[in-house]
Design an enzyme around this catalytic site. Structure first.
Site, PDB file in Angstrom:
ATOM      1  N   CYS A 130       0.604  -1.148  -0.158  1.00  0.00           N
ATOM      2  CA  CYS A 130       0.117   0.071   0.036  1.00  0.00           C
ATOM      3  C   CYS A 130       0.893   1.361   0.003  1.00  0.00           C
ATOM      4  O   CYS A 130       1.470   1.666   1.097  1.00  0.00           O
ATOM      5  CB  CYS A 130      -0.773  -0.009   1.267  1.00  0.00           C
ATOM      6  SG  CYS A 130      -1.821   1.294   1.108  1.00  0.00           S
ATOM      7  N   CYS A 133      -0.487   4.315   2.267  1.00  0.00           N
ATOM      8  CA  CYS A 133      -0.333   3.911   3.627  1.00  0.00           C
ATOM      9  C   CYS A 133       1.146   4.184   4.106  1.00  0.00           C
ATOM     10  O   CYS A 133       1.270   4.852   5.018  1.00  0.00           O
ATOM     11  CB  CYS A 133      -0.662   2.637   3.950  1.00  0.00           C
ATOM     12  SG  CYS A 133      -2.288   1.950   3.273  1.00  0.00           S
ATOM     13  N   ASP A 134       2.077   3.674   3.181  1.00  0.00           N
ATOM     14  CA  ASP A 134       3.306   3.529   3.865  1.00  0.00           C
ATOM     15  C   ASP A 134       4.301   4.383   3.059  1.00  0.00           C
ATOM     16  O   ASP A 134       5.579   4.240   3.473  1.00  0.00           O
ATOM     17  CB  ASP A 134       3.855   1.980   3.554  1.00  0.00           C
ATOM     18  CG  ASP A 134       2.957   1.032   4.460  1.00  0.00           C
ATOM     19  OD1 ASP A 134       2.292   1.364   5.584  1.00  0.00           O
ATOM     20  OD2 ASP A 134       2.763   0.034   4.106  1.00  0.00           O
TER      21      ASP A 134
END
Ligand code: NAP
Length: 300
Positions: A130, A133-134
């Site tokens: 992701c 997300c990261d």
């Protein structure tokens, strides 16, 4: 007892919920553990008509519309659907069951896993599925993106705003699978470097690295040192709660034409659908209209 239970809270499920609740059917959304599915991870949803914003903005606004018509929502994952005399019993991982006359499966898809040495053990420790997300953790660093479809190129573009350098490792010789507009954007970014005709064989931590660098080794033996690896190699349908009797296509998606009466499917887990928010919306609408007709035939 609900009239219609909808499994999943992505675009297909939430659209189905709007239609079902607005048709005055007692409607429950079993959302999964988190709201929105893969759409919640889209940083900038720019190909859905008349909308600008993040995927999560779109999801929250659509959920508000569904609950505004009376749809209820619980956060749990489905483990089993049992067919019984009055309809269906949907069993969840929180130990609860919910009954309904009709069920719409819209549990979507998940990222396909990279099955090479080291990849599984390093998830959350250098390997990610992701980018939105990261990606932040790799500000100013060097990352690899694995894959050559729209997801991989979108991830590369997102990461290019944060990372110093983004290399895209793709097993073919050009990005023909991705949309032209996305390909052009990638080509214009100086800090994105495609590496074509290349596949990885293994990933490991660089032993002497103070910053936790990784070594990705290609099938021809070349070592690439990087700080993080983002995998975007396609998707698999989330259908683990179904038994073998439910027919799937050759990529594991549900074939709709032989489902038991009262069971419907919509969105990315449905065979043949193009994986887009817009198509999921149409698919959720269609499934809800079929489910509403079915419930009506039962005199509900
Ligand atoms: P995809 O289009 O199926 O592409 C998967 C990519 O991963 C392909 O390039 C494939 O290579 C590669 N791949 C598969 N298995 C691999 C492996 N084991 N090792 C290395 N590479 C591997 O998947 P996606 O990009 O996730 O997109 C899924 C759907 O969502 C598509 O319909 C796409 O159009 C849609 N989507 C649309 C947008 C948008 O903005 N419009 C954004 C994201 C996704 P090969 O090409 O060699 O098969």
């Amino acid at each position: 007892m609900y009239d219609i239970i909808i499994l999943g809270s992505g675009p297909a499920g939430l659209t189905a919920a709007i239609y079902a609740a607005r048709a005055n059917k007692k409607t429950l959304i079993i959302a999964g553990d988190t709201l929105g599915g893969q759409t919640a991870e889209i940083a900038n949803l720019e190909n859905y008509p008349a909308f600008t914003g993040s995927g999560m903005d779109w999801i929250q606004s659509t959920l508000k519309q569904a609950t505004g018509f009376g749809a209820e929502i619980v956060y749990a994952s489905v483990t089993e659907i049992k067919n019984n005399e009055s309809g269906f019993s949907v069993v969840c991982d929180n130990g609860k069951s919910f009954e309904a006359t009709a069920v719409i499966m819209a549990t979507g898809a998940r990222a396909r896993r990279l099955e090479i040495d080291g990849a599984k053990d390093l998830v959350g420790n250098g390997v990610s599925y992701c980018a939105t997300c990261d990606g932040f953790f790799y500000s100013g660093k060097k990352v690899l993106v694995i894959g050559g479809g729209n997801s991989a190129l979108n991830d590369a573009l997102y990461l290019a705003d944060l990372a110093r350098e983004v290399q895209i490792i793709y097993r073919k010789s050009s990005f023909t699978r991705a949309e032209a507009i996305i390909r052009d954007r990638v080509a214009q970014r100086e800090n994105i470097k495609p590496i074509f005709n290349t596949e990885l064989k293994s990933i490991r931590k660089k032993p002497d690295s103070a910053t936790g660098e990784l070594i990705a080794t290609t099938t021809d033996g070349t070592d690439i040192v990087c700080d993080g690896i983002f995998v975007a190699i396609g998707h698999e349908a989330n259908t683990d709660y179904l038994d073998e009797s439910v027919k799937r296509d050759d990529v594991g998606r549900i074939v709709a034409d032989n489902l038991p009466a009262g069971l419907f499917v919509a969105g990315d887990e449905k065979s043949g659908i193009k994986m887009q928010v817009a198509t999921a919306v149409g698919s959720g609408c269609g499934a809800a209209m079929d489910a509403i007709s079915y419930v009506n035939t039962k005199g509900k």
